[in-house]
Design an enzyme around this catalytic site. Structure first.
Site, mmCIF file in Angstrom:
data_model
loop_
_atom_site.group_PDB
_atom_site.id
_atom_site.type_symbol
_atom_site.label_atom_id
_atom_site.label_comp_id
_atom_site.label_asym_id
_atom_site.label_seq_id
_atom_site.Cartn_x
_atom_site.Cartn_y
_atom_site.Cartn_z
ATOM 1 N N CYS A 213 34.927 50.437 30.554
ATOM 2 C CA CYS A 213 34.477 49.632 32.020
ATOM 3 C C CYS A 213 33.278 50.551 32.596
ATOM 4 O O CYS A 213 33.353 51.672 32.933
ATOM 5 C CB CYS A 213 35.443 49.386 32.870
ATOM 6 S SG CYS A 213 34.879 48.871 34.745
ATOM 7 N N GLU A 214 31.989 49.959 32.497
ATOM 8 C CA GLU A 214 31.012 50.799 33.113
ATOM 9 C C GLU A 214 30.842 50.832 34.652
ATOM 10 O O GLU A 214 30.033 51.558 35.220
ATOM 11 C CB GLU A 214 29.657 50.059 32.603
ATOM 12 C CG GLU A 214 29.496 48.552 33.461
ATOM 13 C CD GLU A 214 27.857 48.239 32.876
ATOM 14 O OE1 GLU A 214 27.420 47.424 33.846
ATOM 15 O OE2 GLU A 214 27.518 48.552 31.822
ATOM 16 N N HIS A 215 31.838 50.051 35.380
ATOM 17 C CA HIS A 215 31.877 50.428 36.919
ATOM 18 C C HIS A 215 32.817 51.419 37.276
ATOM 19 O O HIS A 215 32.558 52.188 38.014
ATOM 20 C CB HIS A 215 32.518 48.998 37.359
ATOM 21 C CG HIS A 215 31.682 47.783 37.163
ATOM 22 N ND1 HIS A 215 32.219 46.299 36.835
ATOM 23 C CD2 HIS A 215 30.386 47.692 36.960
ATOM 24 C CE1 HIS A 215 31.374 45.674 36.517
ATOM 25 N NE2 HIS A 215 30.045 46.368 36.610
ATOM 26 N N HIS A 216 34.024 51.800 36.532
ATOM 27 C CA HIS A 216 34.677 52.738 36.828
ATOM 28 C C HIS A 216 35.044 53.633 35.732
ATOM 29 O O HIS A 216 36.008 54.756 36.228
ATOM 30 C CB HIS A 216 36.252 52.354 37.136
ATOM 31 C CG HIS A 216 36.201 51.154 38.424
ATOM 32 N ND1 HIS A 216 36.052 49.589 38.209
ATOM 33 C CD2 HIS A 216 36.183 51.076 39.680
ATOM 34 C CE1 HIS A 216 36.057 49.041 39.130
ATOM 35 N NE2 HIS A 216 36.063 49.984 40.367
ATOM 36 N N HIS B 104 42.246 45.362 31.800
ATOM 37 C CA HIS B 104 41.318 46.300 32.368
ATOM 38 C C HIS B 104 42.102 47.176 33.110
ATOM 39 O O HIS B 104 42.669 46.592 34.586
ATOM 40 C CB HIS B 104 40.306 45.480 33.154
ATOM 41 C CG HIS B 104 39.269 44.842 32.371
ATOM 42 N ND1 HIS B 104 37.885 45.027 32.263
ATOM 43 C CD2 HIS B 104 39.456 43.672 31.561
ATOM 44 C CE1 HIS B 104 37.316 44.207 31.447
ATOM 45 N NE2 HIS B 104 38.370 43.355 30.759
ATOM 46 N N CYS C 212 40.943 49.185 35.396
ATOM 47 C CA CYS C 212 40.288 49.342 36.856
ATOM 48 C C CYS C 212 41.043 48.281 37.668
ATOM 49 O O CYS C 212 40.977 48.191 39.037
ATOM 50 C CB CYS C 212 38.803 49.059 36.747
ATOM 51 S SG CYS C 212 38.375 47.535 35.877
ATOM 52 N N GLN D 204 33.394 43.075 29.809
ATOM 53 C CA GLN D 204 33.817 41.990 28.772
ATOM 54 C C GLN D 204 32.798 40.907 28.582
ATOM 55 O O GLN D 204 32.478 40.660 27.384
ATOM 56 C CB GLN D 204 35.058 41.584 29.069
ATOM 57 C CG GLN D 204 35.571 40.689 28.080
ATOM 58 C CD GLN D 204 37.311 40.558 28.377
ATOM 59 O OE1 GLN D 204 37.848 41.398 28.922
ATOM 60 N NE2 GLN D 204 37.580 39.199 27.980
#
Length: 275
Positions: free
Chosen positions: A161-164, A232, A234, A204
């Protein structure tokens, strides 16, 4: 899934190169070949073959040593952990970050934690150093004038996940319907395509769109599809802590999007957890 074996090494069993045979009596000693410059793969068939499959760049260097995005040859920011130690600067930054969070990493079991952390992160983003579309370059003649749907079902993957920067493992169906008379590709290429797009900072929704877009570019099929289910971390391990919750996305192009019958057929081929 099939396992791809690596080519056998050309060295002798103990790792030494075979000695050059002596010339016949009276024959002049052949002149020594000039040493090749580092990274020169001229005449190195094995290196060229690996480069064609994306394992090595054309100059025979490992991806760990290959510059990326215009970086100078001595750039180490894309060093892959499988080819040696991760970049020292990245390890020291990781050590400092962990220390700021109260994780000193000064015990016998944690001293190499920053190095392992960086190596793991580099491994999970190795797709940034690969071209997934290359897998669609080897094609075969169609087996039928009206070929049906071709699908790889329950393809496992792990994306980041590129956010977390937390993983989201999942399974996917990757499918296409060849246009009449169009070539086809080996089934394993569908799995490789998805997994290499997954091995990078991702969301995703983008993963599915990249997969069907690559199929459309590489094969010009009548339709392409990618159905994904993943969990996920996250969302399950932090924040909402929705343990066991999954995310499902559907990505359809061409006839899979416009034909209700084919759309229903492709949904029946969805990963088992999606049915």
């Amino acid at each position: 899934m099939t396992t791809v074996s690596t080519p056998a090494a050309r060295d002798t069993p103990n790792g030494a190169r075979p000695a050059r045979e002596a010339p016949p009596d009276g024959a002049a000693e052949p002149p020594a070949s000039p040493p090749r410059a580092a990274g020169d793969a001229t005449g190195d068939t094995a290196a060229r073959e690996e480069a064609a499959d994306g394992a090595l760049p054309p100059n025979g260097a490992r991806p760990a040593d290959a510059p990326r995005d215009g970086a100078p040859p001595d750039a180490r920011r894309d060093r892959a952990p499988r080819d040696g130690a991760p970049p020292r600067a990245a390890v020291e930054h990781a050590r400092a970050m962990l220390a700021e969070l109260g994780l000193a990493c000064d015990t016998e079991s944690t001293r190499r934690t920053p190095e392992r952390f960086v190596a793991a992160l580099a491994d999970m983003t190795r797709g940034l150093r690969l071209d997934p579309d290359r897998h669609l370059g080897v094609r075969f003649p169609p087996e039928s004038a009206s070929q049906g749907v071709i699908a790889a079902v329950d393809v496992p993957f792990v994306a980041l996940c590129e956010h977390h920067l937390l993983p989201f493992p999942g399974r996917a169906t990757v499918a296409y319907l060849p246009a009449p008379g169009a070539p086809i590709v080996g089934l394993s290429k569908l799995a490789r395509l998805l997994r290499e797009y997954a091995a990078r900072p991702q969301v995703q929704e983008r993963l599915g769109e990249q997969t069907v877009a690559a199929l459309d570019r590489g094969l010009s099929p009548a339709g392409a599809a990618c159905l994904i289910r993943s969990e996920h971390a996250c969302m399950t391990l932090r924040g909402a802590e929705a343990h066991g919750a999954a995310m499902v996305t559907t990505h359809l192009t061409g006839v899979f999007d416009t034909d209700p019958v084919l759309r229903a057929e492709i949904h029946r081929l969805a990963p088992s957890a999606l049915r």
